[in-house]
Design a protein around this motif. Structure first.
Motif, PDB file in Angstrom:
ATOM      1  N   GLY A 119       0.833  -1.196   0.000  1.00 44.46           N
ATOM      2  CA  GLY A 119       0.000   0.000   0.000  1.00 44.46           C
ATOM      3  C   GLY A 119       0.866   1.243   0.000  1.00 44.46           C
ATOM      4  O   GLY A 119       1.753   1.395   0.831  1.00 44.46           O
ATOM      5  N   HIS A 120       0.631   2.077  -0.949  1.00 50.18           N
ATOM      6  CA  HIS A 120       1.407   3.308  -1.072  1.00 50.18           C
ATOM      7  C   HIS A 120       0.436   4.466  -0.957  1.00 50.18           C
ATOM      8  O   HIS A 120      -0.578   4.504  -1.646  1.00 50.18           O
ATOM      9  N   PRO A 121       0.717   5.420  -0.071  1.00 57.08           N
ATOM     10  CA  PRO A 121      -0.224   6.530   0.113  1.00 57.08           C
ATOM     11  C   PRO A 121      -0.457   7.296  -1.190  1.00 57.08           C
ATOM     12  O   PRO A 121       0.485   7.590  -1.911  1.00 57.08           O
ATOM     13  N   GLY A 122      -1.691   7.548  -1.476  1.00 56.60           N
ATOM     14  CA  GLY A 122      -2.052   8.342  -2.646  1.00 56.60           C
ATOM     15  C   GLY A 122      -2.151   7.554  -3.935  1.00 56.60           C
ATOM     16  O   GLY A 122      -2.339   8.128  -4.996  1.00 56.60           O
ATOM     17  N   SER A 123      -2.014   6.232  -3.874  1.00 54.20           N
ATOM     18  CA  SER A 123      -2.130   5.458  -5.111  1.00 54.20           C
ATOM     19  C   SER A 123      -3.195   4.379  -4.947  1.00 54.20           C
ATOM     20  O   SER A 123      -3.483   3.925  -3.857  1.00 54.20           O
ATOM     21  N   SER A 124      -3.758   3.996  -6.077  1.00 57.83           N
ATOM     22  CA  SER A 124      -4.775   2.959  -6.087  1.00 57.83           C
ATOM     23  C   SER A 124      -4.112   1.618  -6.398  1.00 57.83           C
ATOM     24  O   SER A 124      -3.193   1.540  -7.210  1.00 57.83           O
ATOM     25  N   ARG A 125      -4.581   0.567  -5.771  1.00 55.69           N
ATOM     26  CA  ARG A 125      -3.956  -0.749  -5.938  1.00 55.69           C
ATOM     27  C   ARG A 125      -4.124  -1.321  -7.344  1.00 55.69           C
ATOM     28  O   ARG A 125      -3.171  -1.855  -7.893  1.00 55.69           O
ATOM     29  N   VAL A 126      -5.304  -1.210  -7.919  1.00 54.60           N
ATOM     30  CA  VAL A 126      -5.549  -1.851  -9.220  1.00 54.60           C
ATOM     31  C   VAL A 126      -4.639  -1.279 -10.313  1.00 54.60           C
ATOM     32  O   VAL A 126      -3.953  -2.040 -11.003  1.00 54.60           O
ATOM     33  N   PRO A 127      -4.586   0.045 -10.493  1.00 54.74           N
ATOM     34  CA  PRO A 127      -3.666   0.563 -11.525  1.00 54.74           C
ATOM     35  C   PRO A 127      -2.207   0.227 -11.231  1.00 54.74           C
ATOM     36  O   PRO A 127      -1.422  -0.026 -12.146  1.00 54.74           O
ATOM     37  N   THR A 128      -1.843   0.184  -9.956  1.00 54.78           N
ATOM     38  CA  THR A 128      -0.468  -0.142  -9.588  1.00 54.78           C
ATOM     39  C   THR A 128      -0.148  -1.589  -9.938  1.00 54.78           C
ATOM     40  O   THR A 128       0.934  -1.895 -10.458  1.00 54.78           O
ATOM     41  N   VAL A 129      -1.077  -2.517  -9.683  1.00 61.46           N
ATOM     42  CA  VAL A 129      -0.873  -3.919 -10.043  1.00 61.46           C
ATOM     43  C   VAL A 129      -0.784  -4.065 -11.563  1.00 61.46           C
ATOM     44  O   VAL A 129       0.105  -4.753 -12.082  1.00 61.46           O
ATOM     45  N   VAL A 130      -1.684  -3.410 -12.278  1.00 60.01           N
ATOM     46  CA  VAL A 130      -1.664  -3.483 -13.752  1.00 60.01           C
ATOM     47  C   VAL A 130      -0.337  -2.951 -14.282  1.00 60.01           C
ATOM     48  O   VAL A 130       0.297  -3.562 -15.147  1.00 60.01           O
ATOM     49  N   SER A 131       0.096  -1.819 -13.747  1.00 60.22           N
ATOM     50  CA  SER A 131       1.370  -1.238 -14.160  1.00 60.22           C
ATOM     51  C   SER A 131       2.526  -2.189 -13.873  1.00 60.22           C
ATOM     52  O   SER A 131       3.415  -2.378 -14.714  1.00 60.22           O
ATOM     53  N   GLY A 132       2.525  -2.792 -12.703  1.00 54.71           N
ATOM     54  CA  GLY A 132       3.582  -3.728 -12.329  1.00 54.71           C
ATOM     55  C   GLY A 132       3.626  -4.948 -13.230  1.00 54.71           C
ATOM     56  O   GLY A 132       4.696  -5.361 -13.685  1.00 54.71           O
ATOM     57  N   VAL A 133       2.463  -5.527 -13.489  1.00 56.50           N
ATOM     58  CA  VAL A 133       2.399  -6.715 -14.354  1.00 56.50           C
ATOM     59  C   VAL A 133       2.858  -6.368 -15.772  1.00 56.50           C
ATOM     60  O   VAL A 133       3.645  -7.108 -16.381  1.00 56.50           O
ATOM     61  N   LEU A 134       2.383  -5.241 -16.306  1.00 50.22           N
ATOM     62  CA  LEU A 134       2.792  -4.837 -17.659  1.00 50.22           C
ATOM     63  C   LEU A 134       4.291  -4.564 -17.725  1.00 50.22           C
ATOM     64  O   LEU A 134       4.953  -4.906 -18.710  1.00 50.22           O
ATOM     65  N   SER A 135       4.828  -3.965 -16.692  1.00 46.03           N
ATOM     66  CA  SER A 135       6.263  -3.690 -16.656  1.00 46.03           C
ATOM     67  C   SER A 135       7.063  -4.989 -16.620  1.00 46.03           C
ATOM     68  O   SER A 135       8.065  -5.123 -17.329  1.00 46.03           O
ATOM     69  N   ILE A 136       6.624  -5.952 -15.830  1.00 49.28           N
ATOM     70  CA  ILE A 136       7.315  -7.249 -15.780  1.00 49.28           C
ATOM     71  C   ILE A 136       7.221  -7.954 -17.125  1.00 49.28           C
ATOM     72  O   ILE A 136       8.222  -8.481 -17.634  1.00 49.28           O
ATOM     73  N   LEU A 137       6.047  -7.947 -17.733  1.00 51.40           N
ATOM     74  CA  LEU A 137       5.902  -8.566 -19.064  1.00 51.40           C
ATOM     75  C   LEU A 137       6.801  -7.876 -20.091  1.00 51.40           C
ATOM     76  O   LEU A 137       7.450  -8.540 -20.918  1.00 51.40           O
ATOM     77  N   GLY A 138       6.835  -6.545 -20.044  1.00 50.03           N
ATOM     78  CA  GLY A 138       7.711  -5.805 -20.960  1.00 50.03           C
ATOM     79  C   GLY A 138       9.168  -6.162 -20.742  1.00 50.03           C
ATOM     80  O   GLY A 138       9.928  -6.339 -21.699  1.00 50.03           O
ATOM     81  N   GLY A 139       9.575  -6.281 -19.482  1.00 52.15           N
ATOM     82  CA  GLY A 139      10.956  -6.662 -19.178  1.00 52.15           C
ATOM     83  C   GLY A 139      11.296  -8.042 -19.704  1.00 52.15           C
ATOM     84  O   GLY A 139      12.374  -8.253 -20.262  1.00 52.15           O
ATOM     85  N   VAL A 140      10.377  -8.985 -19.536  1.00 48.46           N
ATOM     86  CA  VAL A 140      10.609 -10.347 -20.034  1.00 48.46           C
ATOM     87  C   VAL A 140      10.737 -10.333 -21.558  1.00 48.46           C
ATOM     88  O   VAL A 140      11.651 -10.956 -22.131  1.00 48.46           O
ATOM     89  N   VAL A 141       9.857  -9.613 -22.231  1.00 47.64           N
ATOM     90  CA  VAL A 141       9.907  -9.537 -23.698  1.00 47.64           C
ATOM     91  C   VAL A 141      11.234  -8.937 -24.152  1.00 47.64           C
ATOM     92  O   VAL A 141      11.877  -9.453 -25.073  1.00 47.64           O
ATOM     93  N   VAL A 142      11.666  -7.846 -23.507  1.00 50.85           N
ATOM     94  CA  VAL A 142      12.926  -7.203 -23.888  1.00 50.85           C
ATOM     95  C   VAL A 142      14.098  -8.146 -23.652  1.00 50.85           C
ATOM     96  O   VAL A 142      15.011  -8.239 -24.476  1.00 50.85           O
ATOM     97  N   LEU A 143      14.091  -8.894 -22.541  1.00 49.67           N
ATOM     98  CA  LEU A 143      15.195  -9.809 -22.253  1.00 49.67           C
ATOM     99  C   LEU A 143      15.193 -11.029 -23.171  1.00 49.67           C
ATOM    100  O   LEU A 143      16.257 -11.543 -23.522  1.00 49.67           O
ATOM    101  N   VAL A 144      14.012 -11.486 -23.582  1.00 56.83           N
ATOM    102  CA  VAL A 144      13.925 -12.640 -24.483  1.00 56.83           C
ATOM    103  C   VAL A 144      14.312 -12.256 -25.907  1.00 56.83           C
ATOM    104  O   VAL A 144      14.979 -13.025 -26.608  1.00 56.83           O
ATOM    105  N   ALA A 145      13.920 -11.064 -26.353  1.00 54.31           N
ATOM    106  CA  ALA A 145      14.184 -10.628 -27.728  1.00 54.31           C
ATOM    107  C   ALA A 145      14.734  -9.201 -27.745  1.00 54.31           C
ATOM    108  O   ALA A 145      14.055  -8.266 -28.185  1.00 54.31           O
ATOM    109  N   PRO A 146      15.971  -9.007 -27.277  1.00 55.33           N
ATOM    110  CA  PRO A 146      16.513  -7.643 -27.198  1.00 55.33           C
ATOM    111  C   PRO A 146      16.652  -6.963 -28.566  1.00 55.33           C
ATOM    112  O   PRO A 146      16.434  -5.767 -28.696  1.00 55.33           O
TER     113      PRO A 146
END
Length: 179
Positions: free
Chosen positions: A118-145
């Motif tokens: 929990g981070h003050p001033g932020s909503s959990r759902v957008p934060t989770v979506v952002s985190g998941v998308l960032s992890i997926l993006g990182g995996v894609v970049v590492l698999v196919a740089p």
């Protein structure tokens, strides 16, 4: 503003906008050669910057020895990195892509931890979506740089075309400048 200054500014805007559009089209049509060219130019820059730093260290009479040694060592390392880039421009490009992929993963993990804790001033759902998308993006970049760099170059080319075209379209007509 006098008329010469206005004309000079107009010419500057037109030239930079046209260069942006042309470079953007080149990046879109030939993304990989564009990346290699950028890496080679960067390699030349690193060699020159390293040599100048070594020169400054050698000629830095009156400066503390610690600065001179540090500057000289950094200059040699920067110059060697430039030479490595000139020998094989793919190496620094792949290093950049891997570092970007790792950064995406770290950012995604930090976002998910923030969502759980929990981070003050932020909503959990957008934060989770952002985190998941960032992890997926990182995996894609590492698999196919290479593919990630190509996509980045194409998007950068599109941005250059859009910014250059916008500058040309938003430039006031000459008649409006005379008033």
């Amino acid at each position: 503003m006098d008329s010469r200054a206005v004309r000079t500014f107009r010419v500057f805007v037109v030239v930079t906008a046209v260069v942006a559009v042309v470079l953007g089209i080149v990046a879109i049509v030939w993304p990989r050669p564009s990346l290699v060219l950028v890496a080679l130019v960067f390699g030349v820059y690193l060699v020159v910057a390293g040599a100048l730093r070594v020169f400054a260290a050698v000629r830095g009479h009156g400066t503390p020895p610690a600065w001179r040694w540090t500057s000289g060592i950094v200059g040699v390392l920067v110059g060697l990195a430039g030479l490595l880039t000139l020998v094989d421009p793919a190496i620094p490009l792949l290093v950049y892509a891997v570092l970007a992929g790792i950064a995406f993963l770290v950012e995604g993990i930090a976002a998910l931890v923030g969502a759980v804790v929990g981070h003050p001033g932020s909503s959990r759902v957008p934060t989770v979506v952002s985190g998941v998308l960032s992890i997926l993006g990182g995996v894609v970049v590492l698999v196919a740089p290479g593919l990630a760099l190509t996509v980045f170059t194409v998007f950068s080319g599109i941005a250059l075309v859009v910014v250059g075209a916008a500058a040309l379209l938003l430039l006031p007509p000459r008649a409006a400048m005379r008033r």
